[in-house]
Design an enzyme around this catalytic site. Sequence first.
Site, mmCIF file in Angstrom:
data_model
loop_
_atom_site.group_PDB
_atom_site.id
_atom_site.type_symbol
_atom_site.label_atom_id
_atom_site.label_comp_id
_atom_site.label_asym_id
_atom_site.label_seq_id
_atom_site.Cartn_x
_atom_site.Cartn_y
_atom_site.Cartn_z
ATOM 1 N N GLY A 8 0.830 -1.216 0.000
ATOM 2 C CA GLY A 8 0.000 0.000 0.000
ATOM 3 C C GLY A 8 0.854 1.251 0.000
ATOM 4 N NE ARG A 11 -4.706 5.521 -3.143
ATOM 5 C CZ ARG A 11 -5.731 5.202 -2.348
ATOM 6 N NH1 ARG A 11 -6.270 6.118 -1.565
ATOM 7 N NH2 ARG A 11 -6.236 3.985 -2.347
ATOM 8 C CB VAL A 60 -2.348 -7.183 0.255
ATOM 9 C CG1 VAL A 60 -1.189 -6.338 -0.225
ATOM 10 C CG2 VAL A 60 -3.497 -6.322 0.781
ATOM 11 C CG ASN A 88 0.766 1.144 4.922
ATOM 12 O OD1 ASN A 88 0.401 1.834 5.873
ATOM 13 N ND2 ASN A 88 0.456 1.469 3.665
ATOM 14 C CB SER A 140 -6.130 0.845 13.485
ATOM 15 O OG SER A 140 -7.058 1.845 13.831
ATOM 16 C CE1 TYR A 153 -8.872 -0.396 9.138
ATOM 17 C CE2 TYR A 153 -9.227 0.573 11.304
ATOM 18 C CZ TYR A 153 -8.498 0.492 10.128
ATOM 19 O OH TYR A 153 -7.393 1.307 9.953
ATOM 20 C CB ALA A 156 -8.954 -6.887 10.292
ATOM 21 C CB ILE A 186 -3.062 9.391 9.955
ATOM 22 C CG1 ILE A 186 -2.562 8.657 11.213
ATOM 23 C CG2 ILE A 186 -1.913 9.957 9.130
ATOM 24 C CD1 ILE A 186 -1.805 9.471 12.219
HETATM 25 P P1 NAP Z 1 -5.119 5.109 2.070
HETATM 26 O O1 NAP Z 1 -4.661 6.519 1.950
HETATM 27 O O2 NAP Z 1 -6.525 4.753 1.768
HETATM 28 O O3 NAP Z 1 -4.126 4.197 1.174
HETATM 29 C C1 NAP Z 1 -4.342 2.814 1.151
HETATM 30 C C2 NAP Z 1 -3.180 2.150 0.438
HETATM 31 O O4 NAP Z 1 -3.365 0.725 0.511
HETATM 32 C C3 NAP Z 1 -3.104 2.488 -1.040
HETATM 33 O O5 NAP Z 1 -1.747 2.479 -1.418
HETATM 34 C C4 NAP Z 1 -3.858 1.323 -1.701
HETATM 35 O O6 NAP Z 1 -3.465 1.051 -3.038
HETATM 36 C C5 NAP Z 1 -3.403 0.191 -0.792
HETATM 37 N N1 NAP Z 1 -4.329 -0.941 -0.833
HETATM 38 C C6 NAP Z 1 -5.615 -0.999 -0.417
HETATM 39 N N2 NAP Z 1 -6.126 -2.222 -0.643
HETATM 40 C C7 NAP Z 1 -5.132 -2.951 -1.216
HETATM 41 C C8 NAP Z 1 -5.042 -4.276 -1.709
HETATM 42 N N3 NAP Z 1 -6.086 -5.112 -1.635
HETATM 43 N N4 NAP Z 1 -3.873 -4.685 -2.252
HETATM 44 C C9 NAP Z 1 -2.803 -3.849 -2.326
HETATM 45 N N5 NAP Z 1 -2.826 -2.581 -1.880
HETATM 46 C C10 NAP Z 1 -3.985 -2.133 -1.341
HETATM 47 O O7 NAP Z 1 -4.869 4.552 3.552
HETATM 48 P P2 NAP Z 1 -3.929 5.095 4.729
HETATM 49 O O8 NAP Z 1 -4.727 6.018 5.556
HETATM 50 O O9 NAP Z 1 -2.614 5.510 4.189
HETATM 51 O O10 NAP Z 1 -3.786 3.737 5.582
HETATM 52 C C11 NAP Z 1 -2.606 2.946 5.569
HETATM 53 C C12 NAP Z 1 -2.699 1.947 6.713
HETATM 54 O O11 NAP Z 1 -2.827 2.654 7.954
HETATM 55 C C13 NAP Z 1 -3.917 1.010 6.648
HETATM 56 O O12 NAP Z 1 -3.555 -0.271 7.090
HETATM 57 C C14 NAP Z 1 -4.896 1.646 7.612
HETATM 58 O O13 NAP Z 1 -5.790 0.700 8.122
HETATM 59 C C15 NAP Z 1 -3.939 2.170 8.667
HETATM 60 N N6 NAP Z 1 -4.505 3.246 9.489
HETATM 61 C C16 NAP Z 1 -4.830 4.457 8.940
HETATM 62 C C17 NAP Z 1 -5.337 5.450 9.769
HETATM 63 C C18 NAP Z 1 -5.691 6.826 9.250
HETATM 64 O O14 NAP Z 1 -6.202 7.635 10.041
HETATM 65 N N7 NAP Z 1 -5.458 7.150 7.985
HETATM 66 C C19 NAP Z 1 -5.522 5.207 11.122
HETATM 67 C C20 NAP Z 1 -5.180 3.969 11.628
HETATM 68 C C21 NAP Z 1 -4.659 3.000 10.810
HETATM 69 P P3 NAP Z 1 -4.215 1.783 -4.308
HETATM 70 O O15 NAP Z 1 -3.666 3.186 -4.326
HETATM 71 O O16 NAP Z 1 -3.813 0.988 -5.501
HETATM 72 O O17 NAP Z 1 -5.681 1.754 -4.012
#
Ligand code: NAP
Length: 242
Positions: A8, A11, A60, A88, A140, A153, A156, A186
């Site tokens: 991931g 982005r 993934v 991630n 998370s 979520y 998981a 975030i």
């Molecule tokens: P995001 O901006 O939505 O980016 C998600 C990333 O994961 C993208 O690169 C996406 O690829 C990739 N992805 C999603 N499904 C996938 C799959 N099936 N196979 C391969 N790649 C996949 O999310 P984020 O906020 O950066 O979150 C990153 C991690 O942090 C996640 O595990 C999330 O649960 C965790 N998290 C985030 C927050 C928050 O507040 N943002 C808080 C707690 C935990 P594409 O670009 O190709 O779609």
Amino acid sequence: MKIALVTGGSRGIGRAISLRLAANGYHVIVNYKSNNAEAEKTLSLIRDQGNSCELLPFNVADRSDIKDALGSWIENHPEDTIDILVNNAGIKEDNLMIFMKDEQWEDVISTNLHSFFYITRLVLQGMLMRKFGRIINVVSLSGLKGLPGQTNYSAAKAGVIGATKALSQEVARKGVTVNAVAPGFIRTDMTKELNEKELKNLIPARRFGTAEEVAHAVAFLASEEAGYITGHVLSVNGGLYT
Ligand code: NAP
């Protein structure tokens, strides 16, 4: 060549982690699912810093896709080992459990939890043979405290936390550490629909965090100097624990 795999990485938090590990001298394999434009942007940002990376798209949530793409990469690079694995990639599909559809449960569990197992098992072999490795799982706050509307979520992420603690004990004597980073709120695409103005009042730091702040915690756990830290969950949440 020191190598890191970030799932991931196209982005958000994964991009910031990729940039940070590349700046620390790692060749970064940037995984993503389908957003080629954003993945190319990560690639350019890393190369503009004068660092090295490549893209490796695969889903993934799909174990045969993991085996085809990542398994082939490993087979085709017999001299190379992935030193750092950052699990991630993640999605959320929120709904109250009473209304939750089978697909919402299954997609979130396979993307956030099953992916940990299939990807880590593949990468672990090289780490154990080389007697060095850093595995960092992005979990998370939801997985620590449970959040309503996120039974899928929370389950998981809690599952990954349990697996982090168990695996850390299996591989510690082989020089491989396994830790988790637990972000709170975030600013990324995942949270763009949330009302930061309202929610920030719940957060002791009174703001959402940045992807770079999470990347900093990941880079710390990925460092060689963090070799005696394992089985730990490091929160990056501005003080929001309850
Ligand atoms: P995001 O901006 O939505 O980016 C998600 C990333 O994961 C993208 O690169 C996406 O690829 C990739 N992805 C999603 N499904 C996938 C799959 N099936 N196979 C391969 N790649 C996949 O999310 P984020 O906020 O950066 O979150 C990153 C991690 O942090 C996640 O595990 C999330 O649960 C965790 N998290 C985030 C927050 C928050 O507040 N943002 C808080 C707690 C935990 P594409 O670009 O190709 O779609």
